[in-house]
Write a protein that holds these residues in place. Structure first.
Motif, PDB file in Angstrom:
ATOM      1  N   PRO A 262     -25.233 -97.768 -13.817  1.00 41.47           N
ATOM      2  CA  PRO A 262     -25.861 -98.620 -15.116  1.00 41.47           C
ATOM      3  C   PRO A 262     -26.214 -97.296 -16.277  1.00 41.47           C
ATOM      4  N   LYS A 263     -26.515 -97.962 -17.316  1.00 38.34           N
ATOM      5  CA  LYS A 263     -26.803 -96.927 -18.313  1.00 38.34           C
ATOM      6  C   LYS A 263     -27.810 -95.855 -18.146  1.00 38.34           C
ATOM      7  N   HIS A 264     -28.682 -95.965 -17.617  1.00 39.64           N
ATOM      8  CA  HIS A 264     -29.795 -94.677 -17.177  1.00 39.64           C
ATOM      9  C   HIS A 264     -29.156 -93.873 -16.440  1.00 39.64           C
TER      10      HIS A 264
ATOM     11  N   THR B 284     -20.377-108.837 -17.228  1.00 41.95           N
ATOM     12  CA  THR B 284     -20.284-107.635 -17.506  1.00 41.95           C
ATOM     13  C   THR B 284     -20.876-106.752 -16.565  1.00 41.95           C
ATOM     14  N   ALA B 285     -22.120-106.855 -16.085  1.00 47.42           N
ATOM     15  CA  ALA B 285     -22.888-106.105 -14.952  1.00 47.42           C
ATOM     16  C   ALA B 285     -22.126-106.088 -13.662  1.00 47.42           C
ATOM     17  N   LYS B 286     -21.583-107.470 -13.544  1.00 51.15           N
ATOM     18  CA  LYS B 286     -20.768-107.504 -12.144  1.00 51.15           C
ATOM     19  C   LYS B 286     -19.517-106.636 -12.171  1.00 51.15           C
ATOM     20  N   TYR B 287     -18.765-106.785 -13.396  1.00 50.20           N
ATOM     21  CA  TYR B 287     -17.421-106.137 -13.330  1.00 50.20           C
ATOM     22  C   TYR B 287     -17.813-104.528 -13.325  1.00 50.20           C
ATOM     23  N   ARG B 288     -18.882-104.131 -13.961  1.00 51.91           N
ATOM     24  CA  ARG B 288     -19.408-102.799 -14.085  1.00 51.91           C
ATOM     25  C   ARG B 288     -19.486-102.248 -12.484  1.00 51.91           C
TER      26      ARG B 288
ATOM     27  N   LEU C 155     -13.449-103.052 -20.097  1.00 50.62           N
ATOM     28  CA  LEU C 155     -14.673-102.271 -19.857  1.00 50.62           C
ATOM     29  C   LEU C 155     -14.793-101.133 -19.444  1.00 50.62           C
ATOM     30  N   GLU C 156     -13.864-100.489 -18.744  1.00 45.61           N
ATOM     31  CA  GLU C 156     -13.748 -99.246 -18.310  1.00 45.61           C
ATOM     32  C   GLU C 156     -13.275 -98.375 -19.296  1.00 45.61           C
TER      33      GLU C 156
ATOM     34  N   LYS D 255     -21.619 -90.206 -24.430  1.00 46.24           N
ATOM     35  CA  LYS D 255     -22.045 -89.754 -23.111  1.00 46.24           C
ATOM     36  C   LYS D 255     -23.547 -89.521 -23.400  1.00 46.24           C
ATOM     37  N   SER D 256     -24.193 -88.959 -24.580  1.00 49.76           N
ATOM     38  CA  SER D 256     -25.751 -88.655 -24.512  1.00 49.76           C
ATOM     39  C   SER D 256     -26.536 -90.050 -24.876  1.00 49.76           C
ATOM     40  N   ASN D 257     -25.675 -91.139 -25.271  1.00 46.33           N
ATOM     41  CA  ASN D 257     -26.471 -92.471 -25.660  1.00 46.33           C
ATOM     42  C   ASN D 257     -25.438 -93.645 -25.225  1.00 46.33           C
ATOM     43  N   PRO D 258     -25.434 -93.891 -23.752  1.00 49.26           N
ATOM     44  CA  PRO D 258     -24.244 -94.628 -23.237  1.00 49.26           C
ATOM     45  C   PRO D 258     -24.796 -95.968 -23.534  1.00 49.26           C
ATOM     46  N   LEU D 259     -23.767 -97.065 -23.629  1.00 48.17           N
ATOM     47  CA  LEU D 259     -23.960 -98.509 -23.915  1.00 48.17           C
ATOM     48  C   LEU D 259     -24.817 -99.283 -22.874  1.00 48.17           C
ATOM     49  N   SER D 260     -25.325-100.086 -23.128  1.00 50.07           N
ATOM     50  CA  SER D 260     -26.058-101.042 -22.037  1.00 50.07           C
ATOM     51  C   SER D 260     -25.086-102.182 -21.739  1.00 50.07           C
ATOM     52  N   ASP D 261     -25.399-102.950 -20.888  1.00 52.07           N
ATOM     53  CA  ASP D 261     -24.650-103.901 -20.375  1.00 52.07           C
ATOM     54  C   ASP D 261     -24.489-105.048 -21.649  1.00 52.07           C
ATOM     55  N   ASP D 262     -25.750-105.284 -22.154  1.00 55.69           N
ATOM     56  CA  ASP D 262     -25.543-106.031 -23.376  1.00 55.69           C
ATOM     57  C   ASP D 262     -24.475-105.610 -24.731  1.00 55.69           C
ATOM     58  N   GLN D 263     -24.570-104.344 -24.716  1.00 57.21           N
ATOM     59  CA  GLN D 263     -23.819-103.764 -25.891  1.00 57.21           C
ATOM     60  C   GLN D 263     -22.285-103.876 -25.506  1.00 57.21           C
ATOM     61  N   ILE D 264     -21.900-103.295 -23.892  1.00 60.54           N
ATOM     62  CA  ILE D 264     -20.668-103.529 -23.569  1.00 60.54           C
ATOM     63  C   ILE D 264     -20.135-105.024 -23.441  1.00 60.54           C
TER      64      ILE D 264
END
Length: 161
Positions: free
Chosen positions: A151-153, A140-144, A106-107, A115-124
């Protein structure tokens, strides 16, 4: 003579505790052999207290007490014995993958994202599934979050053209 008997009892209990710790650590060493050879966290195998309890014959509570607030010095650093315990996920081939290995992937995915369009948790999550790691978006969100990855934003870098 009462004090001598108490001293002998104390010494025998300390020796018994030392022997228990050696047995438990040797089983952890066997179970996590690949990590001790490489020092790579992704080489840690999924292992729970029950695994060590089963091979040593000790109760899970004994394994928990023996590993609590204890450390081991290796050539890769000093680690808490609790560090070697982690849950696992079964991949598509039926192999068990450590959650640490998933977190490492994940990392890597986040480090290599646009970096200008990061991945969402769904995409990861979809990227991890491509690697054979079938986990839920919530996982995925928990591990992130455990990796202190925002988060993405909050990861989006504004690029000026």
């Amino acid at each position: 003579s009462d004090k001598i008997n108490k001293a002998h009892l104390f010494i025998s209990l300390v020796k018994e505790r030392q022997e228990t710790m050696i047995i438990v650590m040797s089983k952890i060493l066997q179970f996590q052999r690949k990590f001790f050879l490489t020092g790579e966290e992704s080489d840690l195998m999924p292992m729970v207290l029950r695994n060590i309890a089963d091979v040593t014959g000790f109760d899970v509570s004994t394994i928990s007490r023996v590993t609590n607030s204890k450390y081991v010095q290796t050539e890769y650093g000093i680690f808490s014995l609790k560090f070697f315990f982690s849950e696992g996920v079964v991949n598509e081939e039926g192999d068990v993958i450590s959650n640490r290995s998933i977190m490492k992937q994940l990392e890597d995915i986040v480090n290599n994202e646009d970096k200008s369009n990061p991945l969402s948790d769904d995409q990861i999550t979809a990227e991890l599934k491509k690697l054979g790691m079938n986990i839920a978006r919530r996982t995925t969100a928990k591990y992130r979050e455990n990796l202190n990855i925002p988060p993405k934003h909050l990861r989006k870098m504004i690029t000026k053209s």
